[in-house]
Scaffold this motif. Structure first.
Motif, PDB file in Angstrom:
ATOM      1  N   GLY A 155       0.826  -1.206   0.000  1.00 45.55           N
ATOM      2  CA  GLY A 155       0.000   0.000   0.000  1.00 45.55           C
ATOM      3  C   GLY A 155       0.860   1.257   0.000  1.00 45.55           C
ATOM      4  O   GLY A 155       2.094   1.200   0.067  1.00 45.55           O
ATOM      5  N   GLY A 158       2.776   1.280   3.172  1.00 45.56           N
ATOM      6  CA  GLY A 158       3.586   0.063   3.266  1.00 45.56           C
ATOM      7  C   GLY A 158       4.817   0.093   2.389  1.00 45.56           C
ATOM      8  O   GLY A 158       5.895  -0.361   2.791  1.00 45.56           O
ATOM      9  N   THR A 175       3.041  -8.465   4.678  1.00 47.54           N
ATOM     10  CA  THR A 175       1.913  -9.202   4.102  1.00 47.54           C
ATOM     11  C   THR A 175       1.404  -8.456   2.874  1.00 47.54           C
ATOM     12  O   THR A 175       1.417  -7.222   2.814  1.00 47.54           O
ATOM     13  N   VAL A 214      -3.400  -1.953   7.703  1.00 51.43           N
ATOM     14  CA  VAL A 214      -4.606  -2.541   7.101  1.00 51.43           C
ATOM     15  C   VAL A 214      -5.810  -2.465   8.036  1.00 51.43           C
ATOM     16  O   VAL A 214      -6.915  -2.115   7.626  1.00 51.43           O
TER      17      VAL A 214
HETATM   18  N1  LIG Z   1      -2.959   7.526  10.844  1.00 48.87           N
HETATM   19  C1  LIG Z   1      -2.344   8.149   9.819  1.00 48.87           C
HETATM   20  O1  LIG Z   1      -1.632   9.121  10.000  1.00 48.87           O
HETATM   21  C2  LIG Z   1      -2.497   7.591   8.426  1.00 48.87           C
HETATM   22  C3  LIG Z   1      -1.745   8.112   7.371  1.00 48.87           C
HETATM   23  C4  LIG Z   1      -1.865   7.533   6.131  1.00 48.87           C
HETATM   24  C5  LIG Z   1      -2.751   6.455   5.967  1.00 48.87           C
HETATM   25  N2  LIG Z   1      -3.489   6.023   7.005  1.00 48.87           N
HETATM   26  C6  LIG Z   1      -4.413   4.867   6.872  1.00 48.87           C
HETATM   27  O2  LIG Z   1      -3.604   3.734   6.669  1.00 48.87           O
HETATM   28  C7  LIG Z   1      -4.280   2.797   5.852  1.00 48.87           C
HETATM   29  C8  LIG Z   1      -3.405   2.433   4.691  1.00 48.87           C
HETATM   30  O3  LIG Z   1      -3.264   3.555   3.842  1.00 48.87           O
HETATM   31  P1  LIG Z   1      -2.541   3.366   2.463  1.00 48.87           P
HETATM   32  O4  LIG Z   1      -2.617   4.660   1.745  1.00 48.87           O
HETATM   33  O5  LIG Z   1      -1.204   2.752   2.673  1.00 48.87           O
HETATM   34  O6  LIG Z   1      -3.533   2.286   1.784  1.00 48.87           O
HETATM   35  P2  LIG Z   1      -3.607   1.752   0.333  1.00 48.87           P
HETATM   36  O7  LIG Z   1      -2.607   2.399  -0.521  1.00 48.87           O
HETATM   37  O8  LIG Z   1      -5.034   1.750  -0.040  1.00 48.87           O
HETATM   38  O9  LIG Z   1      -3.109   0.235   0.480  1.00 48.87           O
HETATM   39  C9  LIG Z   1      -3.769  -0.747   1.047  1.00 48.87           C
HETATM   40  C10 LIG Z   1      -2.857  -1.981   0.843  1.00 48.87           C
HETATM   41  O10 LIG Z   1      -3.244  -2.937   1.784  1.00 48.87           O
HETATM   42  C11 LIG Z   1      -3.164  -4.205   1.172  1.00 48.87           C
HETATM   43  N3  LIG Z   1      -4.119  -5.061   1.838  1.00 48.87           N
HETATM   44  C12 LIG Z   1      -5.471  -5.021   1.791  1.00 48.87           C
HETATM   45  N4  LIG Z   1      -5.979  -5.987   2.600  1.00 48.87           N
HETATM   46  C13 LIG Z   1      -4.910  -6.598   3.176  1.00 48.87           C
HETATM   47  C14 LIG Z   1      -4.750  -7.643   4.127  1.00 48.87           C
HETATM   48  N5  LIG Z   1      -5.815  -8.278   4.656  1.00 48.87           N
HETATM   49  N6  LIG Z   1      -3.500  -8.002   4.504  1.00 48.87           N
HETATM   50  C15 LIG Z   1      -2.419  -7.375   3.988  1.00 48.87           C
HETATM   51  N7  LIG Z   1      -2.504  -6.385   3.069  1.00 48.87           N
HETATM   52  C16 LIG Z   1      -3.734  -6.005   2.686  1.00 48.87           C
HETATM   53  C17 LIG Z   1      -3.471  -4.005  -0.276  1.00 48.87           C
HETATM   54  O11 LIG Z   1      -2.744  -4.975  -0.982  1.00 48.87           O
HETATM   55  P3  LIG Z   1      -3.456  -5.972  -2.002  1.00 48.87           P
HETATM   56  O12 LIG Z   1      -3.891  -5.147  -3.190  1.00 48.87           O
HETATM   57  O13 LIG Z   1      -2.355  -6.933  -2.313  1.00 48.87           O
HETATM   58  O14 LIG Z   1      -4.627  -6.553  -1.255  1.00 48.87           O
HETATM   59  C18 LIG Z   1      -2.946  -2.585  -0.539  1.00 48.87           C
HETATM   60  O15 LIG Z   1      -1.674  -2.631  -1.123  1.00 48.87           O
HETATM   61  C19 LIG Z   1      -5.605   3.439   5.477  1.00 48.87           C
HETATM   62  O16 LIG Z   1      -6.582   2.992   6.390  1.00 48.87           O
HETATM   63  C20 LIG Z   1      -5.340   4.906   5.692  1.00 48.87           C
HETATM   64  O17 LIG Z   1      -6.509   5.596   5.992  1.00 48.87           O
HETATM   65  C21 LIG Z   1      -3.373   6.548   8.230  1.00 48.87           C
END
Ligand SMILES: NC(=O)c1ccc[n+]([C@@H]2O[C@H](COP(=O)([O-])OP(=O)(O)OC[C@H]3O[C@@H](n4cnc5c(N)ncnc54)[C@H](OP(=O)(O)O)[C@@H]3O)[C@@H](O)[C@H]2O)c1
Length: 311
Positions: A155, A158, A175, A214
């Motif tokens: 992601g 990630g 993962t 996740v």
């Molecule tokens: N708290 C903060 O400051 C902050 C900052 C940024 C983001 N966030 C949050 O963090 C989360 C991730 O953001 P992001 O931008 O990195 O998300 P993203 O780009 O949408 O990526 C999600 C990734 O998770 C993988 N994934 C989905 N289900 C999974 C599972 N069960 N096990 C392992 N991998 C899985 C997907 O891979 P596949 O396609 O291979 O399934 C995808 O690559 C979101 O909820 C976002 O709101 C929080």
């Protein structure tokens, strides 16, 4: 200019592509011509999207806070940046955002855009790189030689977390689904668990730090992989504190902090230009299709960020 306005609280159906007043900079501000803007999946439910820092409601907020672009106009008192500079940034969440042809930024929010990246790829960096860095090092205190489990290594967050942890000299376990296994290995993951085939708690034990990007049921499963005294940091939901206490591990929900953003982004820019860091984007959409981009980003799958290609 054209911009995306939020016409109400709720889902992507409230995002409207329409005319907006051209912004002009006040003291300490600059106007940036936005070439690309990142889509932030949970932004439509944040109160900061609708309210200013002082708590008053904003009418028709503009979403998006990652940008890559070029400084168009410099306000009074700005001495550190000049018109024409290529910049990237994470702008404050309680102001109008970057899903627009032009946006206001504070001069101290801006960092030099990585020269090796085009604007679309540069806009994928700020929020995610900042979050990954702060989680691993400021909150998680990750050290060389430690074992770290990163849930969701493909992601937006990630991708940077895997690379930062690998560069630090940690053993990196992550993962992802089948189609992204080779990709996360190429970023430096030592062990990759395909979550569609294997339960992480069956294969992974005695880790020092978990970074959960996740959320959902995987958070509880990941707690069981920690060694006593280990830490689970989540950016995607609340962990079960009682379960953690029973296991003798620490948990924390971690929101990214804005304070040191430009310094960190300047470091990240240098690492990218030295070819020591890579980024990836899952999809691009024109500004006019921001609602579609937001819908896709809320599904939570893919390889990296979803980006609005503005100019
Ligand atoms: N708290 C903060 O400051 C902050 C900052 C940024 C983001 N966030 C949050 O963090 C989360 C991730 O953001 P992001 O931008 O990195 O998300 P993203 O780009 O949408 O990526 C999600 C990734 O998770 C993988 N994934 C989905 N289900 C999974 C599972 N069960 N096990 C392992 N991998 C899985 C997907 O891979 P596949 O396609 O291979 O399934 C995808 O690559 C979101 O909820 C976002 O709101 C929080």
């Amino acid at each position: 200019m054209k911009a995306i306005h939020l016409h109400g609280r709720g889902g992507p159906e409230h995002l409207v592509y329409e005319e907006a007043p051209q912004p002009h900079p006040g003291p300490g501000e600059v106007v940036v011509r936005v070439y690309a803007a990142g889509v932030i999946a949970p932004e439509l439910i944040w109160s900061a999207t609708y309210e200013t820092n002082a708590g008053s409601l904003r009418s028709l907020p503009i979403p998006g806070h990652d940008l890559s672009g070029v400084v168009e106009e410099v306000g009074p008192g700005v001495a550190t940046i000049t018109r024409g500079a290529a910049v990237y940034a994470l702008t404050a969440f309680d102001r109008d955002g970057t899903a627009a042809e032009y946006t206001i930024a504070l001069s101290e929010e801006l960092a030099p855009k990585p020269r090796l990246l085009d604007h679309v790829h540069a806009a994928a960096v700020p929020l995610t790189a900042l979050t990954a860095w702060q989680a691993l090092f400021d909150q998680g205190q990750l050290q060389a030689g430690q074992r770290v489990l990163i849930l969701g290594g493909s992601g937006g967050v990630g991708i940077f977390a895997v690379q930062f942890a690998h560069r630090k000299g940690a053993q990196v376990i992550t993962t992802t689904s089948t189609s992204n296994v080779a990709f996360v290995r190429s970023l430096g993951a030592d062990v990759v668990i395909d979550y569609t085939q294997t339960r992480v708690e069956d294969e992974v034990h005695q880790v020092d730090l978990v970074l959960d990007t996740v959320g959902g049921e995987g958070t509880a499963s990941a707690l069981a992989t920690l060694k006593p005294g280990g830490t689970l940091l989540t950016i995607a939901g609340q962990p079960d504190v009682r379960q953690a206490q029973a296991l003798g591990v620490r948990t924390a929900f971690f929101p990214a902090q804005m304070g040191d953003t430009p310094q960190l982004l300047t470091t990240v820019s240098r690492l990218i230009d030295e070819a020591q860091l890579r980024t990836s984007i899952a999809a691009t959409f024109p500004l006019s299709e921001a609602a579609k981009a937001q819908e896709l980003s809320q599904r939570g799958h893919g390889r990296g960020r979803i980006i609005l290609h503005v100019a």
